[in-house]
Motif scaffolding. Structure first.
Motif, PDB file in Angstrom:
ATOM      1  N   GLY A 246      20.687  60.501  35.773  1.00  0.00           N
ATOM      2  CA  GLY A 246      22.086  60.448  36.202  1.00  0.00           C
ATOM      3  C   GLY A 246      22.386  59.433  37.298  1.00  0.00           C
ATOM      4  N   LEU A 247      21.401  58.595  37.644  1.00  0.00           N
ATOM      5  CA  LEU A 247      21.658  57.581  38.678  1.00  0.00           C
ATOM      6  C   LEU A 247      22.164  56.291  38.043  1.00  0.00           C
ATOM      7  N   LYS A 248      23.053  55.615  38.732  1.00  0.00           N
ATOM      8  CA  LYS A 248      23.394  54.239  38.374  1.00  0.00           C
ATOM      9  C   LYS A 248      22.430  53.319  39.120  1.00  0.00           C
ATOM     10  N   THR A 249      22.170  52.148  38.561  1.00  0.00           N
ATOM     11  CA  THR A 249      21.281  51.187  39.233  1.00  0.00           C
ATOM     12  C   THR A 249      21.807  49.766  39.011  1.00  0.00           C
ATOM     13  N   ASN A 250      21.208  48.824  39.740  1.00  0.00           N
ATOM     14  CA  ASN A 250      21.482  47.403  39.526  1.00  0.00           C
ATOM     15  C   ASN A 250      20.215  46.725  39.025  1.00  0.00           C
ATOM     16  N   VAL A 251      20.363  45.506  38.531  1.00  0.00           N
ATOM     17  CA  VAL A 251      19.185  44.734  38.116  1.00  0.00           C
ATOM     18  C   VAL A 251      19.350  43.312  38.649  1.00  0.00           C
ATOM     19  N   THR A 252      18.260  42.769  39.216  1.00  0.00           N
ATOM     20  CA  THR A 252      18.312  41.435  39.813  1.00  0.00           C
ATOM     21  C   THR A 252      17.477  40.446  38.999  1.00  0.00           C
ATOM     22  N   MET A 253      17.611  39.162  39.327  1.00  0.00           N
ATOM     23  CA  MET A 253      16.732  38.131  38.753  1.00  0.00           C
ATOM     24  C   MET A 253      16.520  37.051  39.810  1.00  0.00           C
ATOM     25  N   LEU A 254      15.292  36.865  40.219  1.00  0.00           N
ATOM     26  CA  LEU A 254      14.965  35.835  41.213  1.00  0.00           C
ATOM     27  C   LEU A 254      14.778  34.508  40.470  1.00  0.00           C
ATOM     28  N   TYR A 255      15.639  33.527  40.748  1.00  0.00           N
ATOM     29  CA  TYR A 255      15.586  32.265  39.993  1.00  0.00           C
ATOM     30  C   TYR A 255      15.407  31.073  40.946  1.00  0.00           C
ATOM     31  N   GLY A 256      14.984  29.961  40.319  1.00  0.00           N
ATOM     32  CA  GLY A 256      14.889  28.717  41.086  1.00  0.00           C
ATOM     33  C   GLY A 256      13.501  28.460  41.641  1.00  0.00           C
ATOM     34  N   HIS A 257      12.475  28.991  40.988  1.00  0.00           N
ATOM     35  CA  HIS A 257      11.099  28.719  41.439  1.00  0.00           C
ATOM     36  C   HIS A 257      10.305  28.129  40.275  1.00  0.00           C
ATOM     37  N   ILE A 258       9.437  28.907  39.619  1.00  0.00           N
ATOM     38  CA  ILE A 258       8.584  28.313  38.572  1.00  0.00           C
ATOM     39  C   ILE A 258       9.000  28.752  37.179  1.00  0.00           C
TER      40      ILE A 258
ATOM     41  N   ASP B 267      21.906  48.568  26.596  1.00  0.00           N
ATOM     42  CA  ASP B 267      22.333  49.104  25.290  1.00  0.00           C
ATOM     43  C   ASP B 267      21.891  50.554  25.131  1.00  0.00           C
ATOM     44  N   GLU B 268      20.673  50.832  25.635  1.00  0.00           N
ATOM     45  CA  GLU B 268      20.120  52.189  25.515  1.00  0.00           C
ATOM     46  C   GLU B 268      20.807  53.190  26.426  1.00  0.00           C
ATOM     47  N   THR B 269      21.018  52.782  27.690  1.00  0.00           N
ATOM     48  CA  THR B 269      21.398  53.773  28.714  1.00  0.00           C
ATOM     49  C   THR B 269      22.780  53.598  29.315  1.00  0.00           C
ATOM     50  N   GLY B 270      23.279  52.377  29.378  1.00  0.00           N
ATOM     51  CA  GLY B 270      24.562  52.121  30.048  1.00  0.00           C
ATOM     52  C   GLY B 270      24.520  52.358  31.550  1.00  0.00           C
ATOM     53  N   GLY B 271      23.306  52.411  32.128  1.00  0.00           N
ATOM     54  CA  GLY B 271      23.207  52.790  33.544  1.00  0.00           C
ATOM     55  C   GLY B 271      23.259  51.668  34.566  1.00  0.00           C
ATOM     56  N   PHE B 272      23.236  50.411  34.099  1.00  0.00           N
ATOM     57  CA  PHE B 272      23.328  49.314  35.071  1.00  0.00           C
ATOM     58  C   PHE B 272      24.780  49.065  35.444  1.00  0.00           C
ATOM     59  N   GLN B 273      25.011  48.899  36.729  1.00  0.00           N
ATOM     60  CA  GLN B 273      26.366  48.535  37.164  1.00  0.00           C
ATOM     61  C   GLN B 273      26.514  47.029  37.325  1.00  0.00           C
ATOM     62  N   ALA B 274      25.493  46.406  37.892  1.00  0.00           N
ATOM     63  CA  ALA B 274      25.624  44.970  38.183  1.00  0.00           C
ATOM     64  C   ALA B 274      24.336  44.227  37.877  1.00  0.00           C
ATOM     65  N   PHE B 275      24.500  42.993  37.400  1.00  0.00           N
ATOM     66  CA  PHE B 275      23.399  42.042  37.257  1.00  0.00           C
ATOM     67  C   PHE B 275      23.542  41.063  38.417  1.00  0.00           C
ATOM     68  N   ILE B 276      22.428  40.857  39.146  1.00  0.00           N
ATOM     69  CA  ILE B 276      22.509  40.071  40.384  1.00  0.00           C
ATOM     70  C   ILE B 276      21.471  38.956  40.377  1.00  0.00           C
ATOM     71  N   PRO B 277      21.878  37.720  40.064  1.00  0.00           N
ATOM     72  CA  PRO B 277      20.927  36.614  40.183  1.00  0.00           C
ATOM     73  C   PRO B 277      20.656  36.366  41.669  1.00  0.00           C
ATOM     74  N   LEU B 278      19.409  36.147  42.035  1.00  0.00           N
ATOM     75  CA  LEU B 278      19.057  35.927  43.447  1.00  0.00           C
ATOM     76  C   LEU B 278      18.408  34.551  43.585  1.00  0.00           C
ATOM     77  N   ALA B 279      19.043  33.690  44.361  1.00  0.00           N
ATOM     78  CA  ALA B 279      18.532  32.321  44.543  1.00  0.00           C
ATOM     79  C   ALA B 279      17.285  32.341  45.428  1.00  0.00           C
ATOM     80  N   PHE B 280      16.236  31.694  44.961  1.00  0.00           N
ATOM     81  CA  PHE B 280      14.995  31.615  45.736  1.00  0.00           C
ATOM     82  C   PHE B 280      15.210  30.817  47.028  1.00  0.00           C
ATOM     83  N   HIS B 281      14.710  31.370  48.143  1.00  0.00           N
ATOM     84  CA  HIS B 281      14.754  30.663  49.439  1.00  0.00           C
ATOM     85  C   HIS B 281      13.333  30.330  49.868  1.00  0.00           C
ATOM     86  N   PRO B 282      13.043  29.050  50.087  1.00  0.00           N
ATOM     87  CA  PRO B 282      11.644  28.636  50.252  1.00  0.00           C
ATOM     88  C   PRO B 282      11.063  28.667  51.665  1.00  0.00           C
ATOM     89  N   ASP B 283      11.815  29.033  52.709  1.00  0.00           N
ATOM     90  CA  ASP B 283      11.235  28.931  54.054  1.00  0.00           C
ATOM     91  C   ASP B 283      10.238  30.058  54.344  1.00  0.00           C
TER      92      ASP B 283
END
Ligand code: V47
Length: 368
Positions: free
Chosen positions: A214-226, A244-260
């Motif tokens: 019964g929880l909602k969740t988000n999903v991220t993607m770390l991009y801009g590296h290899i 498609d299976e669950t409908g439980g994701f609220q947001a898709f969040i691309p995350l820009a890689f920070h190299p420092d």
């Protein structure tokens, strides 16, 4: 625009979108390969406006990272410290963590977002007490806490099943899971950048389980590296398949890689146009995930503002006290006020709305 879409080689994709047909892996790769950023953005913006019009969401939230001691050695991470004796390692006592919330008593916060390193020296009761204490201090606050990677770590360390861990945390006050720890699902990339933490299948299994409980969740993607363009699209498709299976994701969040300050510091940070394209392609590929979020701490405030025309409808929130990105070199402010968020959304010609974690409207900001 039609001729421009055709000239960009995107006519077939446009036809599919208009016929409500799903885009394939090849379509996603073609979108990334197109040099015409505005054509890709236009398609994403059309989908965004079909779903949300000009509406643009943010919330009044607080970030907290009670410990950065971590057994994992992710190459991209500037936050974690392997040894508790390391000068920059820290673990807050429960009182110190609760104080962070007490100190914000004057703020109309609706959400507390908590993530940690994988600390092997704490008992499970640290986390359940942490949540119980937060709810005692502010019974109405939404607790979005612990990534799937942390849930897997707890289960392994404390000899529990993933389900037991989730059930006990829910009992203690957990309301939803954030999307961190997804990185790139492809095995080739995980082996190189985050080999010693939970794999893609377990990450997705834990989200599946959370949705079933019964929880909602988000999903991220770390991009801009290899990662390759195929691997980005494959990542989006795996998130789409679970949705498609669950409908439980609220947001898709691309995350820009920070190299420092991390082991991948030789890599350049992703460019603004790559960031705009990733968000646009996410909107088009993840057609069943309602919200595409630009985490302004990761994208930068200006690019987050521009992204509102490239498929994005959500800007996370006020944030405050973020450490993971600031330790990796993000030059963004520590937090933004709701007035600042409102102004930047309006200045982009969009309609700002303050939401709660479930996207119920909390306030329609007045002109400032
Ligand atoms: O999983 C770590 C990423 C994530 C770096 O669910 C880095 O609402 C870039 O998941 N450069 C944690 N990224 C943050 C996160 C998140 C953010 C905003 C909203 C939500 C949500 C979740 O940060 C980690 C990892 O992918 N990360 N180090 C770095 N150097």
């Amino acid at each position: 625009m039609k001729s421009r879409i055709t000239a960009a080689g995107l006519a077939e994709i446009d036809d599919k979108l208009q016929a409500r047909e799903r885009l394939s892996l090849e379509d996603g790769v073609r979108l990334f390969a197109s040099p015409d950023l505005l054509a890709v953005g236009w398609l994403a913006n059309r989908s965004r406006e079909e779903r949300h019009g000009a509406r643009t969401y943010f919330n009044y939230n607080l970030r907290l990272e009670p410990t950065n001691v971590c057994t994992a050695s992710c190459l991209f991470c500037s936050f974690a410290r392997l040894k508790p004796t390391d000068a920059a390692a820290y673990t807050m006592s429960l009182e110190q963590a609760w104080d962070k919330l007490r100190q914000r008593a004057h703020q109309p916060l609706t959400e507390l977002h908590v993530v940690n390193g994988l600390n092997p020296d704490l008992p499970f009761s640290y986390y359940t007490e942490l949540l119980r204490g937060f709810k005692r201090i502010r019974p109405d606050i939404h607790l979005k806490c612990f990534t799937a990677v942390e849930i897997a770590f707890f289960a392994d360390l404390y000899g529990m099943s993933d389900e037991q861990v989730l059930r006990e945390l829910i009992d203690a006050g957990l309301d939803s899971l954030p999307g961190g720890g997804a990185e790139i699902f492809a095995e080739r990339v995980r082996r190189k950048i985050c080999h010693d933490k939970c794999g893609a299948d377990r990450y997705l299994d834990i989200h599946r389980l959370a949705h079933r409980l019964g929880l909602k969740t988000n999903v991220t993607m770390l991009y801009g590296h290899i990662e390759t363009m195929e691997e980005r699209v494959d990542h989006m498709l795996r998130a789409r398949a679970l949705q498609d299976e669950t409908g439980g994701f609220q947001a898709f969040i691309p995350l820009a890689f920070h190299p420092d300050n991390n082991q991948m510091r030789k890599l350049p940070a992703p460019s603004a146009s790559d960031t705009l394209k990733v968000h646009a392609v996410s909107r088009l590929m993840c057609d069943n995930i309602p919200h595409i979020k630009a985490f302004w701490i990761a994208t930068g405030v200006d690019v987050a503002q521009a992204s509102l025309w490239f498929g994005v409808d959500d800007l996370d929130g006020t944030v405050q006290e973020e450490k993971i990105y600031h330790m990796a070199g993000s030059p963004t402010p520590e937090g933004l006020t709701t007035a600042q968020l409102t102004r930047l959304v309006r200045a982009a010609g969009r309609e700002p709305l303050e939401r709660d974690t479930f996207y119920n409207i909390v306030a329609i900001p007045q002109a400032v």
